[in-house]
Design a protein around this motif. Structure first.
Motif, PDB file in Angstrom:
ATOM      1  N   LEU A 142       0.834  -1.202   0.000  1.00  0.00           N
ATOM      2  CA  LEU A 142       0.000   0.000   0.000  1.00  0.00           C
ATOM      3  C   LEU A 142       0.871   1.256   0.000  1.00  0.00           C
ATOM      4  CD1 LEU A 142      -2.774  -1.054   2.541  1.00  0.00           C
ATOM      5  CD2 LEU A 142      -3.131  -0.508   0.132  1.00  0.00           C
ATOM      6  N   ILE A 143       1.928   1.249   0.817  1.00  0.00           N
ATOM      7  CA  ILE A 143       2.856   2.383   0.863  1.00  0.00           C
ATOM      8  C   ILE A 143       3.553   2.543  -0.483  1.00  0.00           C
ATOM      9  CG2 ILE A 143       5.013   3.235   1.881  1.00  0.00           C
ATOM     10  CD1 ILE A 143       4.118   1.840   4.511  1.00  0.00           C
ATOM     11  N   GLY A 144       4.061   1.422  -1.015  1.00  0.00           N
ATOM     12  CA  GLY A 144       4.761   1.474  -2.296  1.00  0.00           C
ATOM     13  C   GLY A 144       3.870   1.954  -3.419  1.00  0.00           C
ATOM     14  N   SER A 145       2.609   1.507  -3.410  1.00  0.00           N
ATOM     15  CA  SER A 145       1.653   1.955  -4.424  1.00  0.00           C
ATOM     16  C   SER A 145       1.400   3.445  -4.301  1.00  0.00           C
ATOM     17  CB  SER A 145       0.340   1.173  -4.268  1.00  0.00           C
ATOM     18  OG  SER A 145      -0.666   1.697  -5.108  1.00  0.00           O
ATOM     19  N   TYR A 146       1.239   3.940  -3.072  1.00  0.00           N
ATOM     20  CA  TYR A 146       0.983   5.368  -2.867  1.00  0.00           C
ATOM     21  C   TYR A 146       2.176   6.210  -3.320  1.00  0.00           C
ATOM     22  CZ  TYR A 146      -0.325   9.729  -0.628  1.00  0.00           C
ATOM     23  OH  TYR A 146      -0.648  11.051  -0.400  1.00  0.00           O
ATOM     24  N   ILE A 147       3.371   5.723  -3.041  1.00  0.00           N
ATOM     25  CA  ILE A 147       4.582   6.449  -3.437  1.00  0.00           C
ATOM     26  C   ILE A 147       4.749   6.473  -4.951  1.00  0.00           C
ATOM     27  CG2 ILE A 147       7.120   6.302  -3.382  1.00  0.00           C
ATOM     28  CD1 ILE A 147       6.892   5.459  -0.464  1.00  0.00           C
ATOM     29  N   GLY A 148       4.215   5.448  -5.626  1.00  0.00           N
ATOM     30  CA  GLY A 148       4.292   5.413  -7.084  1.00  0.00           C
ATOM     31  C   GLY A 148       5.282   4.423  -7.653  1.00  0.00           C
ATOM     32  N   LEU A 149       5.583   3.353  -6.905  1.00  0.00           N
ATOM     33  CA  LEU A 149       6.496   2.338  -7.417  1.00  0.00           C
ATOM     34  C   LEU A 149       5.887   1.644  -8.631  1.00  0.00           C
ATOM     35  CD1 LEU A 149       7.829   0.590  -4.163  1.00  0.00           C
ATOM     36  CD2 LEU A 149       8.845   2.487  -5.440  1.00  0.00           C
ATOM     37  N   SER A 150       6.745   1.182  -9.511  1.00  0.00           N
ATOM     38  CA  SER A 150       6.292   0.459 -10.693  1.00  0.00           C
ATOM     39  C   SER A 150       5.753  -0.910 -10.291  1.00  0.00           C
ATOM     40  CB  SER A 150       7.449   0.265 -11.675  1.00  0.00           C
ATOM     41  OG  SER A 150       8.400  -0.651 -11.139  1.00  0.00           O
ATOM     42  N   ARG A 151       5.042  -1.551 -11.213  1.00  0.00           N
ATOM     43  CA  ARG A 151       4.505  -2.884 -10.955  1.00  0.00           C
ATOM     44  C   ARG A 151       5.625  -3.876 -10.600  1.00  0.00           C
ATOM     45  NH1 ARG A 151      -0.272  -6.117 -11.397  1.00  0.00           N
ATOM     46  NH2 ARG A 151       0.495  -8.113 -10.637  1.00  0.00           N
ATOM     47  N   ASP A 152       6.706  -3.865 -11.355  1.00  0.00           N
ATOM     48  CA  ASP A 152       7.820  -4.780 -11.092  1.00  0.00           C
ATOM     49  C   ASP A 152       8.422  -4.520  -9.725  1.00  0.00           C
ATOM     50  OD1 ASP A 152       7.468  -5.981 -13.536  1.00  0.00           O
ATOM     51  OD2 ASP A 152       9.121  -4.921 -14.522  1.00  0.00           O
ATOM     52  N   ASP A 153       8.565  -3.251  -9.361  1.00  0.00           N
ATOM     53  CA  ASP A 153       9.125  -2.913  -8.055  1.00  0.00           C
ATOM     54  C   ASP A 153       8.196  -3.357  -6.920  1.00  0.00           C
ATOM     55  OD1 ASP A 153      11.461  -1.882  -9.007  1.00  0.00           O
ATOM     56  OD2 ASP A 153      10.882   0.221  -8.826  1.00  0.00           O
ATOM     57  N   LEU A 154       6.899  -3.209  -7.117  1.00  0.00           N
ATOM     58  CA  LEU A 154       5.946  -3.647  -6.095  1.00  0.00           C
ATOM     59  C   LEU A 154       6.062  -5.152  -5.864  1.00  0.00           C
ATOM     60  CD1 LEU A 154       2.749  -1.576  -6.984  1.00  0.00           C
ATOM     61  CD2 LEU A 154       4.171  -1.337  -4.936  1.00  0.00           C
TER      62      LEU A 154
END
Length: 348
Positions: A142-154
């Motif tokens: 959820l944090i990574g998604s909010y920050i804007g990480l790419s799909r691969d990074d998530l």
């Protein structure tokens, strides 16, 4: 919709959310079931602390928005249990299954940007280690998604978060399961789980990131963490995310030696240590994806009134006032600047 402690659930109430058995995902009771005494007693035997109950006095029940579906969380716990058992038996860890369930979790988190993480869930009690690691995974994503990480990074972040405590499988069970705080020597042994986790994961994936998450999730911005005492610039950004998610879930979980703190208090305490212990950007993202007052929470406001949270997402928090001239009225707490929370009194 109300979240009611199991001891206060009465026959004749209507179940608001389907219940699943964690060990195999089997449906125990479906949403809409009129509860009987024997049903309630059976749910007690499964360890459910609360039940969602339909509110006959509300005009309509609000949708319960969750980061992932119950079935997916149960699956994640099962997959993690299997991985831990493989380590205990000195077998090869099936990383493919971990990656598959992480992909499923990422899919669901990206479905709806309204999602806010809510602490009071319907799952029955299970071993803390399993649920903790899955909770940390959900929070980190959820944090990574909010920050804007790419799909691969998530997906990489999710694998590392799921396996961040895998090194604990090689720690003495007497220390790992001690029903009290660890003494100095025991804590020094416990701290070894970070390096042990790194050793388990370092050759299992093409990317080094999951292994470094296991190694670094107890490092802190000011160098006061472990195992290496490195400072902010030396800590991988994904490790910083898992560090915050890990601490938040630990603070808001009941343990034998610790009473769970309300999420809004945990966020405040973590925020107070921004830059010293935790990355400020990560903490800010945490505050945006957490439901500060989960559904069913009874709030005491500074004006002396009380209200119960009936719905929460990132964009609104509906509270039904329980007393005063506006009793029964629903208000959006996020829009009511003059309605300040003094204390969380607990579930209904």
């Amino acid at each position: 919709m109300r979240l009611i402690p199991i001891d206060k659930v009465q026959p004749g109430m209507v179940l608001g959310k389907t219940l699943y058995r964690e060990e195999d995902g089997k449906i125990l009771l479906v949403k809409g079931t009129v509860l009987k005494y024997k049903y309630i007693e059976r749910m007690k035997s499964f360890g459910f602390p609360y039940l969602y109950i339909r509110d006959p006095f509300s005009l309509e029940d609000e949708e319960i928005i969750q980061p992932i579906r119950d079935e997916t969380k149960i699956k994640a716990v099962q997959v993690l249990k299997s991985a831990i058992q493989q380590v205990e038996r000195n077998e090869e860890v099936n990383i493919k299954r971990i990656r598959e369930v992480v992909v499923e979790v990422v899919d669901q988190i990206l479905e709806d940007q309204r999602i806010a993480y809510s602490l009071l869930e319907m799952n029955s009690h299970d071993a803390y280690t399993y649920n903790h690691s899955v909770n940390v995974t959900i929070l980190a994503l959820l944090i990574g998604s909010y920050i804007g990480l790419s799909r691969d990074d998530l997906e990489l972040l999710g694998v590392g978060a799921m396996m961040h405590d895998i090194g604990k499988t090689l720690i003495d069970p007497h220390i790992l399961n001690k029903p009290a705080r660890l003494d100095y020597q025991e804590f020094e042994i416990m701290k070894q789980h970070s390096r042990k986790g790194f050793e388990i994961l370092k050759d299992k994936l093409p990317s080094f990131i999951p292994a470094h998450i296991a190694l670094q999730h107890h490092e802190r911005e000011d160098g006061s963490g472990y195992p290496r005492g490195i400072t902010g610039s030396g800590i991988h950004r994904f490790s910083k995310i898992v560090a915050v998610a890990d601490v938040f879930d630990a603070m808001t979980s009941n343990r034998i030696y610790q009473v769970a703190r309300p999420p809004f208090e945990a966020i405040q305490e973590i925020a107070a240590e921004c830059d010293q212990k935790f990355d400020r950007r990560v903490v800010r993202a945490l505050s945006k994806v957490i439901a500060p007052f989960p559904i069913g929470s009874v709030l005491l406001f500074q004006n002396g009134l009380q209200g119960v949270v009936t719905f929460v997402s990132r964009i609104k928090c509906l509270v039904e006032l329980m007393d005063g001239p506006s009793k029964g009225q629903r208000v959006d707490l996020y829009q009511m600047e003059d309605l300040q929370v003094a204390k969380v009194l607990g579930p209904v």
